[in-house]
Scaffold this motif. Structure first.
Motif, PDB file in Angstrom:
ATOM      1  N   CYS A 145      -6.017  -0.250   1.285  1.00 23.33           N
ATOM      2  CA  CYS A 145      -6.964   0.519   0.484  1.00 23.33           C
ATOM      3  C   CYS A 145      -6.436   0.758  -0.930  1.00 23.33           C
ATOM      4  O   CYS A 145      -5.266   1.110  -1.104  1.00 23.33           O
ATOM      5  CB  CYS A 145      -7.227   1.885   1.141  1.00 23.33           C
ATOM      6  SG  CYS A 145      -7.841   1.770   2.828  1.00 23.33           S
ATOM      7  N   ASP A 146      -7.326   0.578  -1.920  1.00 21.06           N
ATOM      8  CA  ASP A 146      -6.958   0.863  -3.304  1.00 21.06           C
ATOM      9  C   ASP A 146      -8.161   1.463  -4.000  1.00 21.06           C
ATOM     10  O   ASP A 146      -9.134   0.749  -4.258  1.00 21.06           O
ATOM     11  CB  ASP A 146      -6.497  -0.418  -3.999  1.00 21.06           C
ATOM     12  CG  ASP A 146      -5.974  -0.149  -5.399  1.00 21.06           C
ATOM     13  OD1 ASP A 146      -5.581   1.003  -5.682  1.00 21.06           O
ATOM     14  OD2 ASP A 146      -5.972  -1.096  -6.202  1.00 21.06           O
ATOM     15  N   MET A 169      -3.535   1.621   6.046  1.00 21.43           N
ATOM     16  CA  MET A 169      -4.326   1.895   4.850  1.00 21.43           C
ATOM     17  C   MET A 169      -3.507   1.808   3.580  1.00 21.43           C
ATOM     18  O   MET A 169      -4.052   1.541   2.506  1.00 21.43           O
ATOM     19  CB  MET A 169      -5.003   3.260   4.957  1.00 21.43           C
ATOM     20  CG  MET A 169      -4.067   4.430   4.895  1.00 21.43           C
ATOM     21  SD  MET A 169      -5.039   5.944   5.042  1.00 21.43           S
ATOM     22  CE  MET A 169      -3.764   7.043   5.607  1.00 21.43           C
ATOM     23  N   THR A 219      -9.233   9.014   7.054  1.00 20.97           N
ATOM     24  CA  THR A 219     -10.339   8.862   6.115  1.00 20.97           C
ATOM     25  C   THR A 219     -11.666   9.083   6.836  1.00 20.97           C
ATOM     26  O   THR A 219     -11.779   8.879   8.043  1.00 20.97           O
ATOM     27  CB  THR A 219     -10.266   7.487   5.434  1.00 20.97           C
ATOM     28  OG1 THR A 219     -10.181   6.477   6.428  1.00 20.97           O
ATOM     29  CG2 THR A 219      -9.054   7.395   4.528  1.00 20.97           C
ATOM     30  N   GLU A 221     -15.293   5.720   4.378  1.00 19.93           N
ATOM     31  CA  GLU A 221     -14.133   5.486   3.520  1.00 19.93           C
ATOM     32  C   GLU A 221     -13.224   4.400   4.092  1.00 19.93           C
ATOM     33  O   GLU A 221     -13.206   4.162   5.306  1.00 19.93           O
ATOM     34  CB  GLU A 221     -13.343   6.794   3.339  1.00 19.93           C
ATOM     35  CG  GLU A 221     -14.122   7.853   2.595  1.00 19.93           C
ATOM     36  CD  GLU A 221     -13.383   9.171   2.474  1.00 19.93           C
ATOM     37  OE1 GLU A 221     -13.757   9.950   1.593  1.00 19.93           O
ATOM     38  OE2 GLU A 221     -12.453   9.435   3.259  1.00 19.93           O
ATOM     39  N   CYS A 222     -12.474   3.787   3.189  1.00 20.15           N
ATOM     40  CA  CYS A 222     -11.554   2.709   3.563  1.00 20.15           C
ATOM     41  C   CYS A 222     -10.617   3.149   4.683  1.00 20.15           C
ATOM     42  O   CYS A 222      -9.997   4.202   4.606  1.00 20.15           O
ATOM     43  CB  CYS A 222     -10.741   2.299   2.332  1.00 20.15           C
ATOM     44  SG  CYS A 222      -9.607   0.913   2.630  1.00 20.15           S
ATOM     45  N   TRP A 223     -10.537   2.342   5.717  1.00 21.20           N
ATOM     46  CA  TRP A 223      -9.649   2.465   6.860  1.00 21.20           C
ATOM     47  C   TRP A 223     -10.094   3.528   7.871  1.00 21.20           C
ATOM     48  O   TRP A 223      -9.421   3.762   8.876  1.00 21.20           O
ATOM     49  CB  TRP A 223      -8.200   2.680   6.415  1.00 21.20           C
ATOM     50  CG  TRP A 223      -7.209   1.950   7.285  1.00 21.20           C
ATOM     51  CD1 TRP A 223      -6.296   2.531   8.135  1.00 21.20           C
ATOM     52  CD2 TRP A 223      -7.015   0.551   7.417  1.00 21.20           C
ATOM     53  NE1 TRP A 223      -5.560   1.563   8.776  1.00 21.20           N
ATOM     54  CE2 TRP A 223      -5.978   0.327   8.339  1.00 21.20           C
ATOM     55  CE3 TRP A 223      -7.626  -0.553   6.846  1.00 21.20           C
ATOM     56  CZ2 TRP A 223      -5.544  -0.930   8.700  1.00 21.20           C
ATOM     57  CZ3 TRP A 223      -7.186  -1.814   7.193  1.00 21.20           C
ATOM     58  CH2 TRP A 223      -6.153  -1.986   8.109  1.00 21.20           C
ATOM     59  N   VAL A 239      -6.078   4.741  -1.976  1.00 22.96           N
ATOM     60  CA  VAL A 239      -6.076   5.318  -0.630  1.00 22.96           C
ATOM     61  C   VAL A 239      -6.848   6.631  -0.715  1.00 22.96           C
ATOM     62  O   VAL A 239      -6.538   7.481  -1.551  1.00 22.96           O
ATOM     63  CB  VAL A 239      -4.633   5.558  -0.121  1.00 22.96           C
ATOM     64  CG1 VAL A 239      -4.650   6.279   1.209  1.00 22.96           C
ATOM     65  CG2 VAL A 239      -3.892   4.234  -0.002  1.00 22.96           C
TER      66      VAL A 239
END
Length: 190
Positions: A184-185, A180, A87, A95-97, A187
Motif C-alpha cells: 500500500c502507498d 500492507m 484498514t 482501504e488498501c489491504w 499505508v
C-alpha cells in the motif's frame, strides 16, 4: 445450527511464528513475586470457573469475521481486538489491504474456539468487548501485526503491557515490507 469444520492455522503462519519467536502463546500475567494474577486482565482469579471473566466469556466459537480486527462469537458477543487496527472495509470503505486482513483473520479464527484475554477496560464506546484473541495457543492480534495485516493502535489504559512488543513487531514488518507495508502507498493507518 451446524458448526463449521475446525480450520487449522495455516502452516506457514505457525512456522513463521515459531521460527521468529513471535506470535507465540499468550503472555502469562501471573506475578511470580507475589503469586497473584494481574487483576486488571479481567480474569477469573480465585474461581474454578474459567468460562467467563468479569468482562465477558473467556472463550467462544467465532461465528462471523466482520473485518481484520472484529469478530462475532456464536454467543452473540462482538469482539474488537486490542492494540491493533486493520484498514477499513466496512461502512462503504475499501482501504488498501483491508480485504486481505479480513481473509487472514478468517483463516485463523472462523469456526474456531478462541480464548479471550481482557485488559483494564472491557468494552469500547460501541459496546464491543476488547480482548486479545488466541487460537491453538497463538495470539491472533500479534500475528496480524507481525505479518503486516495490522497497525498498532493503543487506546489507554489498555495495551500498556504489550505496547513495546507490538511496536517492535510493526517496525520489523514495515522495514521488511511485509503485507500492507509493501503493498500500500500510502499505508492507510499512517
Amino acid at each position: 445450527m451446524a458448526l463449521r469444520p475446525r480450520l487449522a492455522i495455516p502452516a506457514a503462519a505457525l512456522l513463521f511464528a515459531a521460527g521468529c519467536g513471535f506470535g507465540g502463546p499468550l503472555v502469562d500475567h501471573h506475578d511470580s513475586e507475589t503469586g497473584d494474577d494481574a487483576a486488571e486482565t479481567g480474569g477469573t482469579e480465585g474461581t474454578d470457573d474459567t468460562s467467563v471473566s468479569s468482562c465477558g466469556p473467556s472463550e467462544g466459537v467465532v461465528e462471523w469475521v466482520i473485518d481484520g480486527d472484529t469478530v462475532v462469537l456464536e454467543s452473540g458477543e462482538r469482539i474488537r481486538y486490542l492494540l491493533i487496527d486493520t484498514t477499513e472495509i466496512t461502512n462503504g470503505k475499501d482501504e488498501c489491504w483491508g480485504q486481505e486482513a479480513k481473509e487472514y483473520n478468517s483463516e485463523l479464527v472462523l469456526g474456531q474456539t478462541v480464548s479471550l484475554e481482557y485488559d483494564v477496560e472491557c468494552a469500547d464506546q460501541y459496546g464491543r468487548l476488547l480482548a486479545y484473541i488466541s487460537v491453538q495457543g497463538y495470539e491472533v492480534n500479534r500475528l496480524l501485526v507481525e505479518n503486516g495485516y495490522a497497525c498498532v493502535l493503543r487506546i489507554p489504559p489498555n495495551g500498556a503491557d504489550h505496547f513495546a512488543e507490538y511496536q517492535n513487531l510493526e517496525n520489523a514488518a514495515r522495514q521488511d515490507g511485509i503485507g500492507m507495508w509493501g503493498a500500500c502507498d500510502p499505508v492507510p493507518c499512517d
